[in-house]
Design a protein around this motif. Structure first.
Motif, PDB file in Angstrom:
ATOM      1  N   GLU A  32       5.307 -15.525   9.324  1.00  0.00           N
ATOM      2  CA  GLU A  32       4.205 -16.195  10.017  1.00  0.00           C
ATOM      3  C   GLU A  32       4.754 -16.969  11.213  1.00  0.00           C
ATOM      4  OE1 GLU A  32       0.965 -16.233   9.072  1.00  0.00           O
ATOM      5  OE2 GLU A  32       1.057 -15.349   7.059  1.00  0.00           O
TER       6      GLU A  32
ATOM      7  N   MET B  74       1.717 -13.266  -4.484  1.00  0.00           N
ATOM      8  CA  MET B  74       0.400 -12.634  -4.366  1.00  0.00           C
ATOM      9  C   MET B  74       0.166 -11.706  -5.544  1.00  0.00           C
ATOM     10  SD  MET B  74      -1.045  -9.856  -1.628  1.00  0.00           S
ATOM     11  CE  MET B  74      -0.550 -10.554  -0.086  1.00  0.00           C
TER      12      MET B  74
ATOM     13  N   GLU C  91       0.823  -1.220   0.000  1.00  0.00           N
ATOM     14  CA  GLU C  91       0.000   0.000   0.000  1.00  0.00           C
ATOM     15  C   GLU C  91       0.857   1.271   0.000  1.00  0.00           C
ATOM     16  OE1 GLU C  91      -0.838  -2.660   1.712  1.00  0.00           O
ATOM     17  OE2 GLU C  91      -2.922  -3.074   1.157  1.00  0.00           O
TER      18      GLU C  91
ATOM     19  N   ARG D  42       5.938 -12.751   4.841  1.00  0.00           N
ATOM     20  CA  ARG D  42       5.348 -12.504   6.158  1.00  0.00           C
ATOM     21  C   ARG D  42       5.913 -13.570   7.082  1.00  0.00           C
ATOM     22  NH1 ARG D  42      -0.965 -11.038   4.431  1.00  0.00           N
ATOM     23  NH2 ARG D  42      -0.325  -9.279   3.136  1.00  0.00           N
TER      24      ARG D  42
ATOM     25  N   VAL E 293      -8.642 -17.559  -0.363  1.00  0.00           N
ATOM     26  CA  VAL E 293      -7.817 -17.436  -1.566  1.00  0.00           C
ATOM     27  C   VAL E 293      -7.747 -16.005  -2.088  1.00  0.00           C
ATOM     28  CG1 VAL E 293      -8.019 -19.841  -2.305  1.00  0.00           C
ATOM     29  CG2 VAL E 293      -9.776 -18.185  -3.002  1.00  0.00           C
ATOM     30  N   GLY E 294      -8.404 -15.080  -1.389  1.00  0.00           N
ATOM     31  CA  GLY E 294      -8.315 -13.687  -1.816  1.00  0.00           C
ATOM     32  C   GLY E 294      -9.067 -12.797  -0.852  1.00  0.00           C
TER      33      GLY E 294
ATOM     34  N   ILE F  29      -4.940 -11.625  -4.271  1.00  0.00           N
ATOM     35  CA  ILE F  29      -5.221 -13.027  -4.588  1.00  0.00           C
ATOM     36  C   ILE F  29      -3.982 -13.830  -4.186  1.00  0.00           C
ATOM     37  CG2 ILE F  29      -5.553 -14.732  -6.439  1.00  0.00           C
ATOM     38  CD1 ILE F  29      -7.217 -12.733  -7.944  1.00  0.00           C
ATOM     39  N   GLY F  30      -4.195 -14.910  -3.461  1.00  0.00           N
ATOM     40  CA  GLY F  30      -3.079 -15.754  -3.027  1.00  0.00           C
ATOM     41  C   GLY F  30      -2.687 -16.717  -4.143  1.00  0.00           C
TER      42      GLY F  30
ATOM     43  N   GLY G 134      -3.480  -5.585  -5.935  1.00  0.00           N
ATOM     44  CA  GLY G 134      -3.944  -4.488  -6.769  1.00  0.00           C
ATOM     45  C   GLY G 134      -4.448  -3.335  -5.912  1.00  0.00           C
TER      46      GLY G 134
END
Ligand code: 5CA
Length: 446
Positions: free
Chosen positions: A142, A157, A111, A140, A285-286, A320-321, A160
């Motif tokens: 995790e 990823m 972003e 990330r 998935v997104g 979207i992953g 957008g």
């Protein structure tokens, strides 16, 4: 591709570290190799699927007018200090220091960077609306990377970002993304249900996640069973029409569907008759977000509007992953023998199994078939190894190509080969040129 010259390191044993079926099958089919916790190499077969998924994502993004670009994986901490997220993001962010002692990070999302690009180049409302996207690796850190590529630390990823003059326009961008995502997932053979969700560290009030139902999903989901009857199908929706995009949004989000984060038991009971209430698990998935001026205001992404006022732009981001989808598709589509790729994402269009390698006539028939398929623009995988038929069938079933053509001396005497559907197991004998025509026809519309 001839299998004898390919690199397909299938495993005989079931790897013990893999807890879910997609992870097991990806390792067994030689698609990935773990390099560190949550970090994978994509071996040739896995890489092919990843690229197919990425290609569909690009096509569907550009169909609705979104513009591709590519930003770096490494970012400067400065930008994140401007938005206030550098400290807020927490230990999931991988922080790096370069030789000049400058704080850098491996981007978990973009972003800030996209807002920086926007503010440096766009000054007028006349350049809006604008949606830019990329397909790029994210990191990330995790706390519990698991399930292979489903929860990785490094993952691919599509992200957008839309820039609009008003809240109304930005909500249109949100709806347009929802429409485009529905078509994207359906092309991959998936039914992904949009569910009202929680925005987490991205921020904003409006957000939907797209979930694929699967027993091994990480999220618990609550929904009205009528939702699973909905199909986007091949409908033509004008991406510039607010009304048309809104109508699709309403159709797909008006019935109750929530993840555990936003589930409201009282509302569920009030809105959904008992017989239609479902509790299941899903794979995210997104996700799409509208967050208004959260980044544009602190970072000064402003444009002059029609009256000459300088106003911060309204934004949203949409993910979207891509790498996760490889696992999600396998979770949704496999059997006890292996993967069953939907035609839209299959690594090869069909397999050719030579039952009598070394027999001149059978070898020649396989070669001819291979060349005929390639001439039609198809990508077959020809198992030309000197192996028993049983082993060849097992490999084909494991790697999941949707169609298999089996060629043997007995069939050739009768002028036929065998065409087998991986999903149903049904076989049919037909002339080689008919088999080629059939495969070409199956993929023509995809
Ligand atoms: N900036 C927004 C949208 S661009 C964003 O980052 N959204 S997200 O956090 O929801 O991520 C988008 C998608 O990436 C998720 O829906 C999920 O499918 C995928 N994803 C997120 N974390 C991981 C992970 N650790 N491993 C694999 N895929 C992931």
């Amino acid at each position: 591709m001839r299998l004898s010259r390919y690199f397909l390191p299938v495993l005989k044993e079931t790897p013990s570290e893999a807890q879910i079926v997609s992870h097991r099958l990806m390792l067994r089919a030689g698609m990935i190799r773990q390099q560190a916790a949550g970090i994978y190499s994509w071996l040739p077969l896995g890489y092919r699927v990843l690229r197919r998924i990425e290609q569909i994502v690009h096509e569907e993004q550009q169909r609705v007018g979104h513009i591709p670009l590519l930003m770096p994986t490494l970012q400067s901490a400065e930008l994140w200090r401007e938005s206030g997220r550098y400290d807020a993001y927490g230990p999931e962010m991988l922080r790096i220091r370069d030789r000049h002692d400058r704080d850098m990070l491996f981007g978990p999302t973009n972003e800030e960077m996209i807002t920086d690009i926007f503010r440096s180049h766009v000054t007028s409302y006349k350049d809006l609306p604008l949606t830019l996207y990329q397909v790029q690796w994210k990191f990330r850190d995790e706390i519990r990377p698991r399930f292979g590529v489903m929860r990785g630390r490094e993952f691919l990823m599509k992200d957008g970002y839309n820039f609009d003059l008003s809240r109304e326009d930005a909500l249109h961008a949100y709806n347009r993304h929802l429409v485009s995502y529905l078509r994207t997932y359906e092309r991959m053979g998936l039914q992904a249900i949009p569910m009202r969700a929680d925005s987490g560290p991205i921020g904003g009030d409006d957000t939907h996640e797209f979930l694929v139902l699967a027993e091994t999903g990480e999220s618990e989901v609550f929904y009205d069973s009528e939702i699973t009857d909905l199909r986007f199908g091949g409908r033509e929706v004008d991406p510039d029409s607010h009304a048309q995009c809104r109508a699709v949004l309403d159709e797909f989000t008006s019935r109750y569907a929530r993840t555990d984060e936003t589930h409201d038991a009282a509302m569920f009971e009030a809105q959904v008759p008992e017989a239609r209430r479902r509790v299941a698990r899903g794979i995210e998935v997104g996700q799409i977000f509208y967050f208004g001026t959260k980044y544009s205001e602190p970072m000064g992404a402003v444009v002059t509007d029609g009256e000459g006022n300088r106003v911060p732009v309204h934004m949203g981001s949409h993910g979207i992953g891509v790498s996760r989808l490889v696992g999600a598709i396998i979770e949704a589509s496999h059997d006890e023998n292996g993967i069953i790729w939907p035609e839209g994402v299959t690594p090869f269009h069909c397999g050719i199994v030579n039952l009598r390698q070394g027999d001149a006539e059978t070898d020649a028939a396989c070669e001819a078939l291979y060349k005929a398929l390639v001439a039609r623009g198809l990508e077959p995988l020809y198992d030309d190894r000197d192996e028993r038929a049983g082993g060849k069938f097992a490999t084909m079933d494991l790697i999941g190509l949707p169609w298999r053509i089996t060629v043997g001396p007995r069939g050739l005497k009768a002028g036929v080969v065998e065409l087998t559907c991986r999903r149903t197991g049904e076989s049919e004998e037909l002339a080689p040129e008919m088999a080629v025509a059939r495969i070409a026809e199956i993929y023509a519309g995809l």
